[in-house]
Scaffold this motif. Structure first.
Motif, mmCIF file in Angstrom:
data_model
loop_
_atom_site.group_PDB
_atom_site.id
_atom_site.type_symbol
_atom_site.label_atom_id
_atom_site.label_comp_id
_atom_site.label_asym_id
_atom_site.label_seq_id
_atom_site.Cartn_x
_atom_site.Cartn_y
_atom_site.Cartn_z
ATOM 1 N N GLN A 195 -6.623 -2.881 -3.757
ATOM 2 C CA GLN A 195 -7.204 -3.646 -2.672
ATOM 3 C C GLN A 195 -8.668 -4.410 -3.573
ATOM 4 O O GLN A 195 -8.710 -6.213 -2.658
ATOM 5 C CB GLN A 195 -8.330 -2.524 -2.469
ATOM 6 C CG GLN A 195 -8.890 -2.836 -0.795
ATOM 7 C CD GLN A 195 -7.881 -2.394 0.389
ATOM 8 O OE1 GLN A 195 -7.310 -2.149 0.304
ATOM 9 N NE2 GLN A 195 -7.754 -3.506 1.968
ATOM 10 N N THR A 208 -6.319 4.903 -7.019
ATOM 11 C CA THR A 208 -5.380 3.942 -7.735
ATOM 12 C C THR A 208 -4.945 3.071 -6.384
ATOM 13 O O THR A 208 -4.888 1.703 -6.495
ATOM 14 C CB THR A 208 -3.567 4.409 -7.385
ATOM 15 O OG1 THR A 208 -4.823 5.455 -8.493
ATOM 16 C CG2 THR A 208 -3.023 3.529 -8.266
ATOM 17 N N VAL A 209 -5.061 3.173 -5.090
ATOM 18 C CA VAL A 209 -4.974 2.268 -4.687
ATOM 19 C C VAL A 209 -6.154 1.564 -4.070
ATOM 20 O O VAL A 209 -5.675 -0.442 -3.933
ATOM 21 C CB VAL A 209 -4.535 2.424 -2.450
ATOM 22 C CG1 VAL A 209 -4.034 2.033 -1.729
ATOM 23 C CG2 VAL A 209 -3.065 3.984 -3.080
ATOM 24 N N ARG A 259 -5.179 9.087 -6.016
ATOM 25 C CA ARG A 259 -3.905 8.239 -5.164
ATOM 26 C C ARG A 259 -5.529 7.250 -4.255
ATOM 27 O O ARG A 259 -5.456 5.726 -4.015
ATOM 28 C CB ARG A 259 -3.715 8.917 -4.155
ATOM 29 C CG ARG A 259 -3.483 8.126 -3.266
ATOM 30 C CD ARG A 259 -2.360 9.058 -2.138
ATOM 31 N NE ARG A 259 -1.062 9.696 -2.790
ATOM 32 C CZ ARG A 259 -1.989 10.751 -2.640
ATOM 33 N NH1 ARG A 259 -2.553 11.335 -1.729
ATOM 34 N NH2 ARG A 259 -0.953 12.232 -3.099
ATOM 35 N N GLY A 262 -5.796 2.249 1.461
ATOM 36 C CA GLY A 262 -4.264 2.376 2.110
ATOM 37 C C GLY A 262 -4.575 3.828 1.104
ATOM 38 O O GLY A 262 -2.898 4.276 2.220
ATOM 39 N N ALA A 263 -4.887 4.879 0.907
ATOM 40 C CA ALA A 263 -4.769 6.693 0.780
ATOM 41 C C ALA A 263 -4.481 6.926 1.757
ATOM 42 O O ALA A 263 -4.148 8.107 2.248
ATOM 43 C CB ALA A 263 -5.604 6.790 -0.703
ATOM 44 N N ALA A 319 1.058 -1.451 0.147
ATOM 45 C CA ALA A 319 0.283 -0.009 0.190
ATOM 46 C C ALA A 319 0.842 1.423 -0.193
ATOM 47 O O ALA A 319 0.482 2.818 -0.394
ATOM 48 C CB ALA A 319 -0.978 0.130 1.373
ATOM 49 N N SER A 365 1.096 7.064 -6.862
ATOM 50 C CA SER A 365 0.289 7.916 -6.854
ATOM 51 C C SER A 365 0.197 9.472 -6.683
ATOM 52 O O SER A 365 0.403 9.934 -6.025
ATOM 53 C CB SER A 365 -0.832 7.164 -6.535
ATOM 54 O OG SER A 365 -0.987 6.075 -6.106
ATOM 55 N N VAL A 419 2.619 2.033 -3.604
ATOM 56 C CA VAL A 419 1.900 2.643 -4.251
ATOM 57 C C VAL A 419 1.336 3.980 -4.335
ATOM 58 O O VAL A 419 1.137 4.226 -5.680
ATOM 59 C CB VAL A 419 0.088 1.298 -4.748
ATOM 60 C CG1 VAL A 419 -0.337 1.955 -5.832
ATOM 61 C CG2 VAL A 419 0.794 0.077 -5.271
ATOM 62 N N ALA A 420 1.117 4.324 -3.065
ATOM 63 C CA ALA A 420 1.014 4.713 -2.910
ATOM 64 C C ALA A 420 1.653 6.271 -2.875
ATOM 65 O O ALA A 420 1.761 7.761 -3.287
ATOM 66 C CB ALA A 420 0.507 5.123 -1.229
#
Length: 414
Positions: free
Chosen positions: A154, A149-150, A146, A344-345, A134, A141, A137-138
């Motif tokens: 998931q 994307t995250v 964001r 995640g974001a 997480a 982004s 990727v964050a």
């Protein structure tokens, strides 16, 4: 319409803006989380057969799930700290390898006690993968995209869950229950291939790489409990506790509930789960878009209330009305998963780069550990009506939102 506007309107612009390195990171995190889900789901799907094979009680069966989640919390916190020390990608490799090895070993367990130990050790890798993936990727982004994307990362949980149900349906249809549950665990070897690809192709985000070269943070766990971050850590952990308490209650006990209480066959159970999982995938994706459009907090609130209501409705349907169970499976899966899309974001936005892995790893996995108590309680009370206990978790999540800020659209802090 200008060319710029047209470009921004394209539905997968969030993926294009990641760049070549970012897209590889996304695929690595997506694959890691999807196969994490696959390995995790082997236990709930085989739980009825395992219970019969070892002659254990429902409470002991629930302990298998709870132990996995509690130990995964330790793994998640450790992996978060490790990600801040050695990098997101190296930590991702370690966690994937760990949950792969011990999932396979579960298939060789000669007794309940050994299975419990192997499953606990599998939890170390299971808990750690999300924290590393997480954050990875964050950090690639943009603020604009964001959330979605995250959230797509998931959504890999639903993909892995679906794959495990397909394997379950095939394996339990051709092999006896005494052997089938072992085969399910042995199929957990698949993620080993992903480790090799991640090692070769995936790199940390440039900003995170630069900070790691300049400074290797020490004592990161203590720092998330100091100053303004203390309040953030407390309420973020409470939010994660509520959401995961509700979710893991359902995911741990639903297969057994459908098979024993609803008296469905293996094929029937797989069909019902297909509706639930399809709803889950759509929920993850839609939830991600909504976190970018509505904001993080409003999305959490909306789906916490919907999930609580649907859990109660789903488990109170009278016998003979299995068609209604099928219909409600889609919105239940949708709501339970959409609420996860923002984690995640949101958690990444609450912590600076040097503490991001630690902050995300601790809060998310503290919630997983405390939320893990819910399946055990359900195991001792009975998987039918008592599963409503999971709805309490979503009420806790609503309260936690009162102490957290809205972070939609902000740039990540160094």
């Amino acid at each position: 319409m200008t060319a710029t506007t047209a470009t921004e309107a394209r539905p997968f612009d969030w993926f294009r803006t990641l760049g070549k390195r970012g897209r590889r990171a996304f695929l690595g995190a997506f694959g890691g989380y999807g196969l994490d889900s696959f390995d995790y789901q082997t236990l709930p799907l085989g739980l009825a057969a395992i219970t019969a094979y070892f002659g254990i009680s429902s409470g002991e069966a629930g302990l298998l799930g709870t132990t996995t989640l509690v130990v995964s919390a330790v793994g998640g916190v450790g992996a978060g700290m490790l990600a801040d020390r050695i990098g997101r990608v190296r930590t991702l490799q370690i966690t994937i390898a760990m949950y792969t090895i011990f999932t396979v070993l579960c298939g060789f367990a000669p007794n309940f006690e050994t299975l419990l130990v192997f499953r606990a050790l599998q939890g170390l890798g299971f808990g750690g993968e999300w924290a590393a993936g997480a954050a990875l990727v964050a950090e690639y982004s943009s603020a604009k995209y964001r959330g979605r994307t995250v959230a797509f990362v998931q959504s890999a949980w639903a993909v892995g869950w679906a794959l495990s149900v397909i394997v379950y349906t095939v394996v339990f249809s051709v092999a006896s229950d005494d052997v089938a549950w072992r085969i399910m665990f042995w199929t957990g070897v698949i993620p080993a291939l992903l480790v090799l690809w991640v090692r070769k192709s995936v790199k940390d985000a440039p900003r995170a790489e630069e900070r790691l070269k300049a400074e290797r943070p020490k004592g990161t766990l203590v720092k998330i409990f100091k100053g303004d971050l203390l309040r953030t850590t407390f309420f973020a952990a409470l939010l994660a506790t509520g959401v995961q308490g509700g979710y893991y209650t359902i995911s741990t006990w639903l297969p057994s509930y459908l098979k024993k209480t609803r008296e469905l066959t293996v094929i029937g159970t797989g069909g019902y789960l297909a509706f639930l999982i399809t709803g889950a995938f759509v929920g993850y994706v839609c939830g991600g878009y909504l976190t970018d459009l509505m904001g993080r907090k409003k999305t959490f609130l909306t789906f916490a209330l919907l999930s609580a209501a649907l859990i109660v409705a789903y488990t109170q349907i009278p016998k003979g009305a299995n068609g209604l169970v099928l219909v409600l499976g889609f919105p239940l899966g949708f709501s339970m998963s959409a609420i996860f899309s923002g984690f995640g974001a949101y958690l990444a936005e609450l912590y600076p780069t040097t503490l991001r892995g630690t902050g995300q790893g601790f809060t998310y996995n503290f919630g997983r550990a405390v939320g893990a108590v819910f399946p055990t309680v359900v195991g001792f009370l009975g998987a039918g009506g008592a599963i409503v206990f999971g709805a309490i978790g979503y009420g806790i999540a609503v309260l936690a939102l009162l102490g957290l800020p809205e972070t939609r659209g902000i740039e990540l802090v160094d």
